[in-house]
Design a protein around this motif. Structure first.
Motif, PDB file in Angstrom:
ATOM      1  N   ASP A 106      -1.959 -48.153 -20.231  1.00  0.00           N
ATOM      2  CA  ASP A 106      -1.733 -46.727 -20.507  1.00  0.00           C
ATOM      3  C   ASP A 106      -2.923 -45.861 -20.123  1.00  0.00           C
ATOM      4  O   ASP A 106      -2.776 -44.668 -19.865  1.00  0.00           O
ATOM      5  N   ARG A 107      -4.116 -46.446 -20.126  1.00  0.00           N
ATOM      6  CA  ARG A 107      -5.335 -45.691 -19.842  1.00  0.00           C
ATOM      7  C   ARG A 107      -6.293 -46.561 -19.026  1.00  0.00           C
ATOM      8  O   ARG A 107      -6.388 -47.776 -19.241  1.00  0.00           O
ATOM      9  N   PHE A 108      -7.013 -45.912 -18.131  1.00  0.00           N
ATOM     10  CA  PHE A 108      -7.998 -46.605 -17.307  1.00  0.00           C
ATOM     11  C   PHE A 108      -9.289 -45.784 -17.291  1.00  0.00           C
ATOM     12  O   PHE A 108      -9.255 -44.550 -17.286  1.00  0.00           O
ATOM     13  N   ARG A 137      -6.879 -36.472  -7.911  1.00  0.00           N
ATOM     14  CA  ARG A 137      -6.257 -35.359  -8.638  1.00  0.00           C
ATOM     15  C   ARG A 137      -4.991 -35.828  -9.357  1.00  0.00           C
ATOM     16  O   ARG A 137      -4.766 -35.514 -10.533  1.00  0.00           O
ATOM     17  N   ALA A 138      -4.166 -36.593  -8.666  1.00  0.00           N
ATOM     18  CA  ALA A 138      -2.921 -37.084  -9.265  1.00  0.00           C
ATOM     19  C   ALA A 138      -3.208 -38.054 -10.408  1.00  0.00           C
ATOM     20  O   ALA A 138      -2.502 -38.054 -11.429  1.00  0.00           O
ATOM     21  N   PHE A 139      -4.227 -38.860 -10.255  1.00  0.00           N
ATOM     22  CA  PHE A 139      -4.613 -39.825 -11.288  1.00  0.00           C
ATOM     23  C   PHE A 139      -5.018 -39.091 -12.570  1.00  0.00           C
ATOM     24  O   PHE A 139      -4.584 -39.448 -13.677  1.00  0.00           O
ATOM     25  N   LYS A 140      -5.824 -38.051 -12.430  1.00  0.00           N
ATOM     26  CA  LYS A 140      -6.254 -37.288 -13.602  1.00  0.00           C
ATOM     27  C   LYS A 140      -5.083 -36.522 -14.221  1.00  0.00           C
ATOM     28  O   LYS A 140      -4.965 -36.427 -15.451  1.00  0.00           O
ATOM     29  N   ASP A 141      -4.198 -35.990 -13.392  1.00  0.00           N
ATOM     30  CA  ASP A 141      -3.046 -35.237 -13.895  1.00  0.00           C
ATOM     31  C   ASP A 141      -2.007 -36.142 -14.563  1.00  0.00           C
ATOM     32  O   ASP A 141      -1.192 -35.668 -15.360  1.00  0.00           O
ATOM     33  N   SER A 142      -2.040 -37.426 -14.244  1.00  0.00           N
ATOM     34  CA  SER A 142      -1.032 -38.357 -14.755  1.00  0.00           C
ATOM     35  C   SER A 142      -1.224 -38.715 -16.216  1.00  0.00           C
ATOM     36  O   SER A 142      -0.334 -39.286 -16.843  1.00  0.00           O
ATOM     37  N   GLY A 143      -2.406 -38.426 -16.756  1.00  0.00           N
ATOM     38  CA  GLY A 143      -2.711 -38.809 -18.129  1.00  0.00           C
ATOM     39  C   GLY A 143      -3.199 -40.233 -18.264  1.00  0.00           C
ATOM     40  O   GLY A 143      -3.375 -40.743 -19.376  1.00  0.00           O
ATOM     41  N   LEU A 144      -3.442 -40.898 -17.136  1.00  0.00           N
ATOM     42  CA  LEU A 144      -3.895 -42.287 -17.168  1.00  0.00           C
ATOM     43  C   LEU A 144      -5.409 -42.428 -17.320  1.00  0.00           C
ATOM     44  O   LEU A 144      -5.901 -43.524 -17.596  1.00  0.00           O
ATOM     45  N   LEU A 145      -6.142 -41.334 -17.131  1.00  0.00           N
ATOM     46  CA  LEU A 145      -7.597 -41.412 -17.253  1.00  0.00           C
ATOM     47  C   LEU A 145      -7.983 -41.500 -18.726  1.00  0.00           C
ATOM     48  O   LEU A 145      -7.648 -40.634 -19.539  1.00  0.00           O
ATOM     49  N   GLY A 146      -8.697 -42.576 -19.082  1.00  0.00           N
ATOM     50  CA  GLY A 146      -9.078 -42.814 -20.460  1.00  0.00           C
ATOM     51  C   GLY A 146     -10.566 -42.770 -20.684  1.00  0.00           C
ATOM     52  O   GLY A 146     -11.282 -41.959 -20.086  1.00  0.00           O
ATOM     53  N   SER A 147     -11.072 -43.700 -21.491  1.00  0.00           N
ATOM     54  CA  SER A 147     -12.485 -43.742 -21.852  1.00  0.00           C
ATOM     55  C   SER A 147     -13.201 -44.839 -21.072  1.00  0.00           C
ATOM     56  O   SER A 147     -12.558 -45.708 -20.481  1.00  0.00           O
ATOM     57  N   ASP A 150     -12.065 -48.510 -21.419  1.00  0.00           N
ATOM     58  CA  ASP A 150     -10.762 -48.963 -20.934  1.00  0.00           C
ATOM     59  C   ASP A 150     -10.912 -49.784 -19.651  1.00  0.00           C
ATOM     60  O   ASP A 150     -11.929 -49.675 -18.952  1.00  0.00           O
ATOM     61  N   PRO A 151      -9.896 -50.583 -19.304  1.00  0.00           N
ATOM     62  CA  PRO A 151      -9.944 -51.325 -18.038  1.00  0.00           C
ATOM     63  C   PRO A 151     -10.059 -50.380 -16.843  1.00  0.00           C
ATOM     64  O   PRO A 151      -9.661 -49.216 -16.913  1.00  0.00           O
ATOM     65  N   ARG A 152     -10.602 -50.896 -15.759  1.00  0.00           N
ATOM     66  CA  ARG A 152     -10.700 -50.127 -14.519  1.00  0.00           C
ATOM     67  C   ARG A 152      -9.473 -50.414 -13.663  1.00  0.00           C
ATOM     68  O   ARG A 152      -8.994 -51.554 -13.603  1.00  0.00           O
TER      69      ARG A 152
END
Length: 359
Positions: A106-108, A137-147, A150-152
């Protein structure tokens, strides 16, 4: 393969030096066998990577079973992956890749866009530079960017329309893009071999500042022209440089270096030192015996050394060298940690590290 088919078996993706796929494959098969997981490998010569596909177990569970990057000699990176996904739509590669990523988490913490480290894969560099900004840009907009914990996320491209999608686990992976440290050649260094020791410090030492303290003592066997001595002096360590060849005069001017013109195999220090480093061009078994003797006699607390591998049976030679060192340590073996790694700045060689446990 269908670009959206996430029923594709999970695999373990290992990045390695081109030409060492055979050794990397043999090692992962041996290690997974020890962990009780059977499977097969895909290892195309000079491809720069190996894929291990388990027969019955999802690859990501191998992390829980104890598969560790630090235990693998020839792998630069350890990625648990889906794919490869082929025939990605040229008009929109991003969404299928993000869709595949959602099956992995869910988050990377971040996303790495990568290729193999081979001449053939260099042709993808232009594509990746153009693709990176819109994907980011799409990665950040997707909500998948975490802490950061989180896994890479890894997108490992085989071509502009084919890629593996995988994850690496914090603490069980390499932090560098493509598993390659971006080290700058230091001004004044006598040779590019200095980067090998710098990378070794970054790879093996949990706390370089503590392990490389000013005032420590070291011996550099096969020192000329001084690339490895340069790294030790940079940390204000007093070095005895042993080599019949010439040493860079600037190193002697530091006041931290004593140059002894003699055979590296004959020298023994008058009292134990904190560090032994050795980059002598010699048969690997002979180097292993030398390192084993220094360690067993308590002549050094830590050692970093290179083994120049033969053209054939390279993995077998590494295991033989390990056995030589372990046999020399005998009953004191459990007092030491011994590790090997083929570093980015190595070529047809590997780097070893041995240290005595602090009690």
């Amino acid at each position: 393969m269908n670009t959206l088919n996430t029923d594709i078996p999970r695999s373990v993706l290992l990045y390695c030096r081109g030409g060492f796929e055979k050794e990397c494959a043999a090692e992962i098969l041996e290690r997974t066998g020890e962990l009780g997981v059977s499977g097969y490998v895909k290892a195309k010569p000079d491809s720069g990577f190996v894929a291990f596909i388990p027969h019955a177990t999802e690859a990501v569970s191998l992390h829980d079973r104890g598969l560790r990057l630090k235990d693998l000699i020839f792998a630069r990176q350890l990625v648990f992956a889906l794919g490869p996904f082929t025939e990605l739509p040229v008009a929109d590669r991003t969404q299928p890749l993000l869709q595949a990523a959602r099956h992995l988490g869910d988050r990377f913490s971040e996303a790495f866009l990568e290729t193999a480290d081979t001449n053939g894969a260099k042709s993808l560099a232009v594509f990746l530079r153009k693709f990176a900004a819109p994907f980011d840009r799409a990665f950040k907009d997707s909500g998948l960017l975490g802490s950061p914990s989180d896994p890479r996320l890894h997108l490992f491209f085989l071509s502009s329309i084919a890629a593996y999608v995988g994850i690496s686990i914090p603490g069980n992976s390499c932090p560098w893009l493509m598993g390659i440290p971006r080290l700058k050649f230091p001004r004044g260094a006598p040779s590019r071999s200095t980067l090998k020791l710098e990378e070794a410090f970054l790879t093996f030492l949990d706390d370089p500042k503590e392990s490389l303290s000013p005032g420590m003592t070291a011996v550099d066997l096969g020192a000329a022209p001084g690339g490895w001595t340069f790294q030790l002096v940079k940390h204000h360590i007093k070095v005895t440089a042993v080599d019949n060849g010439k040493l860079e005069p600037a190193l002697l001017d530091t006041g931290l270096v004593e140059h002894l013109r003699m055979d590296a195999f004959r020298y023994r220090p008058p009292k134990p030192v904190d560090w032994l480093v050795c980059d002598v061009v010699e048969q690997p078994a002979r180097i292993a015996a030398l390192i084993g003797e220094w360690t067993a006699l308590g002549l050094c607390r830590r050692a970093i050394f290179n083994l120049k591998l033969p053209m054939n049976k390279r993995y077998e030679e590494v295991k033989r060298c390990r056995e030589i060192i372990e046999a020399r340590l005998g009953r004191t073996l459990n007092d030491y940690s011994l590790a090997f790694k083929q570093l980015y700045h190595d070529r047809a060689e590997i780097t070893g590290y041995i240290s005595r446990h602090i009690r």
